[in-house]
Design a protein around this motif. Structure first.
Motif, PDB file in Angstrom:
ATOM      1  N   VAL A 174       0.853  -1.181   0.000  1.00 18.25           N
ATOM      2  CA  VAL A 174       0.000   0.000   0.000  1.00 18.25           C
ATOM      3  C   VAL A 174       0.897   1.243   0.000  1.00 18.25           C
ATOM      4  O   VAL A 174       1.756   1.387   0.862  1.00 18.25           O
ATOM      5  CB  VAL A 174      -0.931   0.025   1.231  1.00 18.25           C
ATOM      6  N   PHE A 175       0.688   2.109  -0.972  1.00 21.57           N
ATOM      7  CA  PHE A 175       1.476   3.337  -1.100  1.00 21.57           C
ATOM      8  C   PHE A 175       0.624   4.538  -0.673  1.00 21.57           C
ATOM      9  O   PHE A 175      -0.500   4.693  -1.145  1.00 21.57           O
ATOM     10  CB  PHE A 175       1.936   3.545  -2.542  1.00 21.57           C
ATOM     11  N   SER A 176       1.165   5.353   0.195  1.00 24.12           N
ATOM     12  CA  SER A 176       0.481   6.584   0.571  1.00 24.12           C
ATOM     13  C   SER A 176       0.521   7.560  -0.595  1.00 24.12           C
ATOM     14  O   SER A 176       1.348   7.438  -1.508  1.00 24.12           O
ATOM     15  CB  SER A 176       1.150   7.218   1.785  1.00 24.12           C
ATOM     16  N   HIS A 220      -8.651   2.904   2.391  1.00 23.91           N
ATOM     17  CA  HIS A 220      -9.125   4.148   3.003  1.00 23.91           C
ATOM     18  C   HIS A 220      -8.269   4.541   4.195  1.00 23.91           C
ATOM     19  O   HIS A 220      -7.965   3.729   5.070  1.00 23.91           O
ATOM     20  CB  HIS A 220     -10.589   4.003   3.419  1.00 23.91           C
ATOM     21  N   GLY A 221      -7.881   5.816   4.179  1.00 26.96           N
ATOM     22  CA  GLY A 221      -7.051   6.359   5.246  1.00 26.96           C
ATOM     23  C   GLY A 221      -5.573   6.067   5.093  1.00 26.96           C
ATOM     24  O   GLY A 221      -4.760   6.539   5.899  1.00 26.96           O
ATOM     25  N   VAL A 222      -5.219   5.292   4.053  1.00 29.80           N
ATOM     26  CA  VAL A 222      -3.800   4.934   3.853  1.00 29.80           C
ATOM     27  C   VAL A 222      -3.311   5.350   2.483  1.00 29.80           C
ATOM     28  O   VAL A 222      -2.394   6.145   2.344  1.00 29.80           O
ATOM     29  CB  VAL A 222      -3.578   3.415   4.060  1.00 29.80           C
TER      30      VAL A 222
END
Length: 233
Positions: A174-176, A220-222
């Motif tokens: 997961v990439f911000s 979501h949120g990440v």
């Protein structure tokens, strides 16, 4: 050979400022004062990048972009006198690579142009092994700078290619948004989160047109990560 930049704006002073800054940075420039001239100039001799004003009379920059995107994925940097998020999203979804609001710093504009051209030439943020990257039905060739889904070539802009390349290098990570921005833009300039969201929507749309499903997932949120990248049944 110096990159050739087509500068399109109905304000002669702005054209002069942009051309001076770009030429000082070692680029060659060609100018057009309206949309019709811009299309003629591009057809006569394709540019490496277009700096394109949105708010021009008769044929605005968005329509110029629509016409160019029918035959070319040349990078486009939009200019606008309005700091309007709708304009920003619409411009990027039409296939623009970046967006600068007037009044702007010539130094920042040159920096953004350089980032786009560097992405187009070399890519950044993923180790270049010279080998194609693949995940599910999605494949990218960093050397040829091409992307395909289920064998169909994807008409990605330079920034879109850079974003997808970052994701496919570590497909389950997961990439911000900030990480993606750093990889795609090199961390040299400020770009809003809304800009990256617009690019992601554009990538999803292009892959869906090629028959793709579950391509980029939102955590979501990440941030974002690649999905299964399967062809639709």
């Amino acid at each position: 050979m110096a990159p050739r930049i087509l500068v399109v704006d109905d304000d002669s002073h702005i054209r002069d400022v942009i051309c001076f800054a770009l030429e000082k940075a070692g680029m060659a420039t060609v100018v057009a004062r309206d949309g019709v001239q811009a299309l003629d100039a591009f057809r006569q001799s394709a540019a490496d990048l277009i700096v394109l004003d949105i708010g021009m009379p008769e044929m605005d920059g968005l329509e110029v972009c629509r016409q160019i995107r029918k035959s070319s994925e040349v990078p486009i940097l939009f200019l606008s006198a309005r700091d309007d998020e709708i304009d920003r999203i619409l411009g990027l979804e039409l296939g623009g690579d970046d967006y600068v609001t007037k009044p702007f710093s010539p130094r920042e504009l040159v920096a953004r142009v350089n980032v786009i051209l560097r992405r187009l030439r070399l890519g950044q943020g993923v180790k270049d092994t010279g080998q194609a990257l693949a995940w599910g039905a999605l494949s990218l060739d960093p050397v040829q700078h091409t992307a395909r889904f289920d064998g169909r070539e994807l008409p990605l802009t330079a920034i879109e290619f850079a974003i997808l390349r970052t994701l496919i290098a570590r497909p389950r990570q997961v990439f911000s948004r900030s990480h993606i921005l750093d990889q795609a833009y090199g961390g040299a300039i400020h770009v809003s989160d809304r800009t990256i969201d617009s690019h992601i929507r554009n990538i999803r749309s292009k892959i869906q047109k090629a028959g793709g499903d579950s391509v980029i997932e939102t955590v979501h949120g990440v941030g974002f990560r690649l999905g299964r990248c399967e062809a639709s049944p």
